[in-house]
Scaffold this motif. Structure first.
Motif, short mmCIF file in Angstrom:
data_model
loop_
_atom_site.label_atom_id
_atom_site.label_comp_id
_atom_site.label_asym_id
_atom_site.label_seq_id
_atom_site.Cartn_x
_atom_site.Cartn_y
_atom_site.Cartn_z
N CYS A 1 0.84 -1.20 0.00
CA CYS A 1 0.00 0.00 0.00
C CYS A 1 0.87 1.25 0.00
O CYS A 1 2.08 1.16 0.23
N GLU A 2 0.21 2.33 -0.27
CA GLU A 2 0.97 3.60 -0.29
C GLU A 2 0.44 4.46 0.84
O GLU A 2 -0.79 4.65 0.98
N ALA A 3 1.41 4.98 1.67
CA ALA A 3 1.03 5.88 2.75
C ALA A 3 0.83 7.27 2.17
O ALA A 3 1.73 7.81 1.53
N LEU A 4 -0.34 7.87 2.41
CA LEU A 4 -0.63 9.20 1.92
C LEU A 4 -0.95 10.11 3.09
O LEU A 4 -1.70 9.72 3.99
N ILE A 5 -0.38 11.30 3.07
CA ILE A 5 -0.54 12.19 4.22
C ILE A 5 -1.79 13.04 4.06
O ILE A 5 -2.16 13.44 2.95
N ARG A 6 -2.41 13.28 5.18
CA ARG A 6 -3.59 14.12 5.19
C ARG A 6 -3.46 15.11 6.33
O ARG A 6 -2.86 14.83 7.37
N TRP A 7 -4.00 16.32 6.05
CA TRP A 7 -3.92 17.37 7.08
C TRP A 7 -5.30 17.95 7.29
O TRP A 7 -5.91 18.50 6.38
N LYS A 8 -5.72 17.80 8.52
CA LYS A 8 -7.01 18.40 8.88
C LYS A 8 -6.75 19.51 9.88
O LYS A 8 -6.47 19.27 11.07
N ASP A 9 -6.80 20.73 9.30
CA ASP A 9 -6.54 21.89 10.15
C ASP A 9 -7.78 22.14 11.00
O ASP A 9 -8.91 22.07 10.50
N PRO A 10 -7.55 22.46 12.30
CA PRO A 10 -8.71 22.68 13.17
C PRO A 10 -9.61 23.81 12.66
O PRO A 10 -10.81 23.79 12.90
N ILE A 11 -9.05 24.77 11.98
CA ILE A 11 -9.84 25.93 11.54
C ILE A 11 -10.30 25.74 10.10
O ILE A 11 -11.45 25.93 9.75
N ARG A 12 -9.32 25.39 9.24
CA ARG A 12 -9.64 25.34 7.81
C ARG A 12 -10.23 24.00 7.40
O ARG A 12 -10.68 23.83 6.28
N GLY A 13 -10.16 23.03 8.29
CA GLY A 13 -10.66 21.72 7.90
C GLY A 13 -9.61 20.97 7.10
O GLY A 13 -8.41 21.20 7.27
N MET A 14 -10.06 20.07 6.24
CA MET A 14 -9.13 19.27 5.46
C MET A 14 -8.42 20.14 4.41
O MET A 14 -9.05 20.84 3.65
N ILE A 15 -7.14 20.07 4.41
CA ILE A 15 -6.33 20.81 3.42
C ILE A 15 -5.68 19.76 2.54
O ILE A 15 -4.95 18.89 3.04
N PRO A 16 -5.93 19.78 1.25
CA PRO A 16 -5.40 18.76 0.36
C PRO A 16 -3.86 18.81 0.28
O PRO A 16 -3.26 19.87 0.41
N PRO A 17 -3.28 17.65 0.06
CA PRO A 17 -1.80 17.60 -0.04
C PRO A 17 -1.26 18.51 -1.16
O PRO A 17 -0.19 19.10 -1.02
N GLY A 18 -2.03 18.62 -2.27
CA GLY A 18 -1.56 19.47 -3.37
C GLY A 18 -1.40 20.91 -2.96
O GLY A 18 -0.68 21.68 -3.63
N LYS A 19 -2.05 21.28 -1.84
CA LYS A 19 -1.93 22.67 -1.42
C LYS A 19 -0.81 22.85 -0.39
O LYS A 19 -0.05 23.80 -0.45
N PHE A 20 -0.73 21.90 0.53
CA PHE A 20 0.27 22.17 1.60
C PHE A 20 1.65 21.55 1.31
O PHE A 20 2.65 21.98 1.85
N ILE A 21 1.67 20.52 0.43
CA ILE A 21 2.99 19.93 0.13
C ILE A 21 3.91 20.94 -0.57
O ILE A 21 5.08 21.10 -0.18
N PRO A 22 3.40 21.67 -1.60
CA PRO A 22 4.31 22.68 -2.19
C PRO A 22 4.77 23.72 -1.18
O PRO A 22 5.93 24.16 -1.20
N ILE A 23 3.82 24.08 -0.25
CA ILE A 23 4.23 25.06 0.77
C ILE A 23 5.30 24.45 1.67
O ILE A 23 6.27 25.09 2.06
N ALA A 24 5.10 23.16 1.99
CA ALA A 24 6.09 22.48 2.84
C ALA A 24 7.45 22.42 2.13
O ALA A 24 8.50 22.60 2.77
N GLU A 25 7.41 22.18 0.82
CA GLU A 25 8.68 22.12 0.08
C GLU A 25 9.35 23.49 0.03
O GLU A 25 10.56 23.62 0.22
#
Lengths: 812, 300
Positions: free
Chosen positions: A584-608
């Motif tokens: 299987c492939e591990a996929l990261i998910r981010w659920k911000d308490p305020i903004r809710g679910m933030i897709p990886p396509g949005k926060f991964i580039p910011i993380a990079e």
């Protein structure tokens, strides 16, 4: 002319001293000697007088003068030293006899008997020439005549001083001979004792002459006597210093002669003393041509203008010990211009007695050219030959100022080439550079000739369009640019398609100064990127809100790493052959308490972009390991690795440490890299990949087919798995081109013993096509969406792998 | 030596002694010429000097010949004459008066005389002091006179003068006759007033005047003779004529021999000249007159 030696001087002085001493002694002793001589003569005279008086006493008494005359005449003939004899009687009668005769005189002074008694036994005087007698230079001896107690008169005797003179002459001659003898002996002894000194001094002199003649290797014997030895040692030291200094001078002379600078030395009358080879070569003249040339003529010969000549001459007259320099331009015979720096400096008078000064002409033509080039380069981008950032800033400042002054407008384009990093990483810098160059020209082609296009750096371009702020017009220009980019680029057998994202600002609406305009244009450009690239955006204040959102997300992401806002989901890989799930492939998910679910396509580039990707990656690995340990079943897990992580040389070590901590074998972990990460940096990541491979990890290429690299690189990489990008899968099985590409991928991978995974399979036809063409492992919504670890566990333990829907659209 | 230099007569005598010698054959093979002279004819020198100096002179002159000269001085004219007669001598030198007396014993060939001054003849002066107021011979009567030895010819002249003036013989006329073998003693004695007159040769007077110019001014000549030959040189009449012929010509040419110039200058003579009877006539006449006057006085 042979000069006197020191010994000759010494000999002369010794001879002079000895001679002087002898003469002084001789002069001091002379009176004593003379006195002795006179005494001797007096004794002689007395003896003669006594014998004569004794012989003639009776005749005198009897006045038998014939006897007296006969006797005395005979005695005079036989006694040459007696010059005359005279008898003076008491009554004044004088009989005087000499060798030529005799005479009788009457003295006016009579001699009394008492007078005779008072006088001394005899007297002697030295008299010079007497005209009447032969008594020239003779001694006059006088003695009273007493005959048997009777005073008869006086007896006078002339004694020639010839003997006296001869003895004196002999005395002086002896003195001279003795002096000469003493001097000769002394000089002989001195000469004998000075022979060795002379030899040593001679060697010193020869050494000095050799040194003077340029033989600087000549040395004096060091075993000389006393001061000569010291002198020899000093001379040798001087020779050593001279040798060393001469070598230094020769080196300097060689340097002066061979230097590229032209050097001219003038005397204190401003006439040329020396020119070096560089000047002769430059002006194609010999040394004789310049020798004695006056400064005016020399400057004229350099074809320096009269005004410049006047300036130079004035400065020469002013400079003391300070140097002065100026730049001059000479026109050569071939009409080429020579730029020279003329440095004029006075010689230090203490060092060079003759004074004078020297001129150094340094050819700065090349430097001038470089300066010109540098000046050009300062405003020109070397790669694209477009104006650079500096020029852009200047021009924008100027344009803003002009617009402000004339109340006009201007528009600034901020342009970034889309996906350029992928091109650069996958096809290399050389291709990237050519893309940039071509992109610059394409931008320029879309603009007016007086519009300024600049390259800021990287893949960022700008354009300044003056006098235009109409949005329609500007939009047309932007469309033209994007249209130009639509044309494929043929670079090194690569057909590349590029696009650009453009941010647009207008003065004064979007900013009233350069900084603001640039910032806003950049913001607009990012907005265009975010909107899907290959587009343009006019700046609006809303864009700033987006930027703020970005910053807030980054801040929240940092917190999320430590506050468990992040979590993992796992999407199974279905093995069609075994109809099982063992990967299987591990996929990261981010659920911000305020903004809710933030897709990886949005926060991964910011993380990079923010560098948080490494921390997130490490968190993911630990989470996966921990989960593997929790699961009761065996399953391999794929983890996505960013390019930033891969470039970290400690990545493999840290990864190993984590696996060791959790006691998990590396083969349980499959590391997935995007295509451009694998091939970026021209193979710099290959050692790291090999290291990971050797450590036992499975390596997979994620999203294969989206990059621009050729398939050939697969054979060079330690790849185990290729995950065919879902963009290909989605077009299956209808699109023929896609079918061809995917077939090729599967075939190539198979031939390279690389497994393939169909990514993003959403319907049965896709799965069947893949299965039919050899891709036996499927990841996609057709079978399973990403799910929690617990769900995956239940799924695997239940053993149900059937599709969850026939046509499911995957969402990121 | 000084006297020899100053007195020509002495020089002459010395020279003659050396010049004439005996012809006796010498033991070493040379012909010996024995020459004799009388001490009474010698003045102004001593016999030894004469023998030595003239022997040297003459032997030097004839040293390349076979002749060798030997000189012998006799005490008086008589002993000389005796020696000549006895064959002891080959040649003689004698005052002219004596020569005339023994003339028959000698060679007839012309004889020789030595020249002093301008001529071989010599004058005799009778001199007195200038300030003695003696103007004639008679003023000297009873006075003292000084006559040097060897002046036989001069005494003949003075004797004739006295006899002519009827003053009698010389030793009677003068109160004292002093003698000395030096002519200069006579002049000096006269000068200093020890005698009143002196008989000297012209040559001696000139020499004394040269030695002291006061002589010429303080003395004066009272009487002087004719030129007379004082001494004659001749060989024995039995001397071989061939040797005479060999010696005589060369003897006359002594002044032509340069190597003997120093001797002539030393002895102040001009040369040796041959004389004849005419040269001797004055002496011969005086001698004859003296004999006649003495004979006439004896008769009276």
């Amino acid at each position: 002319m042979k000069k006197n030696t020191i010994f000759k001087h010494l000999f002369k002085r010794v001879a002079f001293i000895l001679l002087s001493v002898n003469l002084i002694f001789s002069i001091v002793l002379l009176p004593i000697y003379q006195d002795k001589l006179v005494r001797m003569i007096a004794i002689q005279g007395e003896t003669f007088a006594n014998s004569t008086i004794a012989a003639c006493g009776e005749a005198l008494y009897t006045q038998d003068y014939s006897f007296v005359i006969s006797y005395v005449s005979k005695v005079l003939q036989q006694t040459p030293e007696i010059t005359f004899v005279s008898f003076t009687s008491l009554n004044g009668q004088v009989i005087e006899l000499n060798k030529s005769g005799w005479n009788l005189n009457q003295s006016h002074k009579s001699i009394t008997g008492n007078l005779l008694k008072n006088i001394s036994p005899y007297s002697i005087e030295h008299e010079s020439t007497s005209s009447n007698t032969d008594s020239a230079n003779s001694f006059i001896f006088k003695k009273p005549i007493n005959i048997s107690g009777l005073d008869w008169g006086t007896f006078s005797l002339g004694l020639s001083d010839a003997e006296y003179q001869a003895l004196l002459y002999s005395y002086f001659r002896n003195v001279v001979v003795f002096s000469l003898l003493i001097i000769s002996l002394t000089l002989l002894l001195l000469h004998g004792s000075s022979l060795k000194l002379v030899q040593q001094l001679s060697k010193l002199r020869i050494t000095a002459e050799n040194l003077a003649n340029g033989d600087l290797s000549s040395r004096a014997p060091a075993d000389s006597i006393g001061e000569i030895g010291y002198l020899a040692s000093t001379l040798n030291n001087m020779a050593d210093n001279l040798d060393e200094n001469t070598k230094s001078l020769r080196r300097l002379a060689r340097l002066v002669e061979d230097t590229n600078d032209s050097i001219i030395i003038f005397d204190n009358k401003m006439r040329v003393l020396f020119v070096n080879s560089s000047l002769k070569s430059m002006l194609d003249q010999s040394s004789d041509y310049f020798s004695g040339m006056e400064i005016n003529t020399f400057l004229s010969h350099l074809k320096i203008g009269r005004n410049k000549q006047r300036d130079i001459l004035q400065e020469i007259s002013r400079i003391d010990q300070h140097d002065w320099s100026t730049d001059i331009t000479l026109s050569r015979a071939d009409r080429k211009l020579l730029h020279m720096t003329m440095r004029i400096e006075n010689f230090d008078l203490e060092e060079v007695e003759s004074g004078g000064f020297f001129i150094v002409l340094t050819d700065i033509t090349r430097r001038k050219q470089l300066e010109h080039e540098l000046e050009t380069l300062a405003y020109v981008d070397k790669l694209t030959r477009l104006p650079n950032r500096r020029y852009f800033i200047d021009q924008l400042n100027e344009a803003v100022s002009e617009a402000e002054t004339f109340d006009s407008s201007l528009t600034v384009f901020f342009l970034d080439i889309d996906n350029f990093k992928i091109i650069n990483d996958s096809l290399g810098h050389e291709v990237g550079d050519m893309v940039l160059t071509e992109s610059g020209w394409r931008i320029q082609e879309a603009l007016r000739s007086d519009d300024v296009v600049c390259r800021l750096g990287g893949d960022e371009f700008t354009a300044i369009i003056r006098g235009v702020n109409d949005k329609d017009t500007i939009s047309r220009v932007a469309d033209n640019i994007l249209r130009n980019f639509e044309q494929p680029l043929l670079i090194k057998e690569h057909e590349l398609r590029t696009s650009a994202s453009i941010g647009i600002v207008s003065y004064p609406f979007d900013g009233i100064n350069t900084k603001e305009l640039i910032k806003n244009a950049d913001t607009a450009m990012y907005a265009a990127k975010k909107s899907g690239k290959n587009d343009y955006r006019f700046f609006s204040e809303d864009m700033h809100q987006d930027m703020r959102d970005y910053l807030e997300i980054e801040s929240s992401l940092r917190k999320a790493i430590s506050t468990s806002s992040l979590h993992l989901v796992y999407q199974p890989f279905v093995n069609l052959n075994s109809n099982t799930i063992d990967h299987c492939e591990a996929l990261i998910r981010w659920k911000d308490p305020i903004r809710g679910m933030i897709p990886p396509g949005k926060f991964i580039p910011i993380a990079e972009q923010s560098g948080l990707i490494s921390s997130i990656g490490e968190w993911v690995v630990k989470q996966v390991c921990e989960q593997i340990k929790k699961w009761d079943f065996s399953i391999n897990v794929s983890i996505n690795v960013s390019g930033t992580e891969l470039q970290d040389k400690m990545f493999a070590e840290r990864l190993n440490n984590v696996l060791v901590d959790y006691d998990i074998e590396p083969y349980r972990i499959q590391l997935e890299f995007t295509e451009h990460v694998l091939v970026s940096k021209e193979g710099e990541n290959l050692p790291q990949l090999n290291h990971l491979k050797r450590s036992g990890y499975q390596l997979a290429v994620d999203d294969f087919g989206t990059g621009f690299s050729s398939l050939s690189y697969l054979s060079e990489l330690p790849i185990d798995v290729i995950k065919i990008d879902k963009s290909f899968i989605n077009r299956l099985p209808a699109d023929r081109k896609t079918i061809a590409v995917v077939k090729s991928i599967i075939s190539l991978a198979d031939s390279l013993d690389i497994s393939t995974i169909g990514e993003g399979a959403e319907n049965l036809s896709q799965v069947e096509w893949l299965d039919e063409h050899g891709c036996k492992v499927i990841q996609g919504y057709y079978f399973h969406k990403p799910m929690s670890a617990q769900e995956l566990e239940r799924l695997v333990t239940r053993g149900k792998i059937s599709p969850i829907s026939k046509n499911v659209k995957a969402v990121d | 030596m000084e006297n020899g230099l100053k007195n020509p007569h002495l020089l002459f005598v010395r020279f003659i002694i050396l010049l004439f010698f005996s012809s006796t054959l010498h033991a070493d093979g040379h012909n010996i010429v024995r020459v004799g002279g009388s001490a009474e004819s010698i003045y102004d020198t001593n016999i030894t000097d004469v023998e030595i100096m003239f022997s040297l002179l003459f032997n030097e002159m004839f040293k390349e010949d076979d002749e060798q000269f030997k000189i012998e001085i006799y005490n008086s004219d008589d002993t000389l004459e005796r020696g000549l007669k006895q064959g002891e001598l080959d040649a003689i030198f004698a005052n002219t008066v004596h020569y005339l007396e023994i003339e028959e014993l000698l060679n007839k060939s012309p004889s020789f005389a030595v020249q002093h001054g301008d001529s071989v003849h010599s004058k005799y002066f009778l001199i007195v002091r200038e300030n003695d107021s003696i103007d004639k011979l008679a003023d000297l009567q009873g006075k003292k006179i000084f006559i040097p030895s060897g002046h036989t010819v001069g005494e003949l002249f003075l004797g004739v003068q006295l006899l002519r003036s009827n003053h009698g013989p010389l030793d009677v006329f003068f109160s004292e006759v002093r003698r000395s073998n030096k002519s200069n003693d006579a002049i000096v004695s006269l000068f200093f007033g020890q005698v009143d007159a002196a008989l000297v040769t012209e040559f001696s007077f000139e020499v004394a005047s040269e030695l002291n110019p006061q002589i010429a001014t303080s003395l004066k000549i009272l009487s002087k003779s004719e030129p007379l030959v004082h001494m004659v040189i001749s060989v024995h009449n039995d001397f071989p004529q061939d040797r005479v012929d060999n010696i005589y010509p060369r003897l006359g040419g002594i002044e032509e021999l340069p190597r003997l110039d120093f001797l002539r200058k030393t002895f102040r003579f001009e040369g040796i000249h041959q004389i004849n009877n005419e040269d001797l006539s004055n002496v011969r006449a005086l001698s004859n007159e003296y004999r006649q006057l003495m004979s006439r006085r004896a008769i009276k």
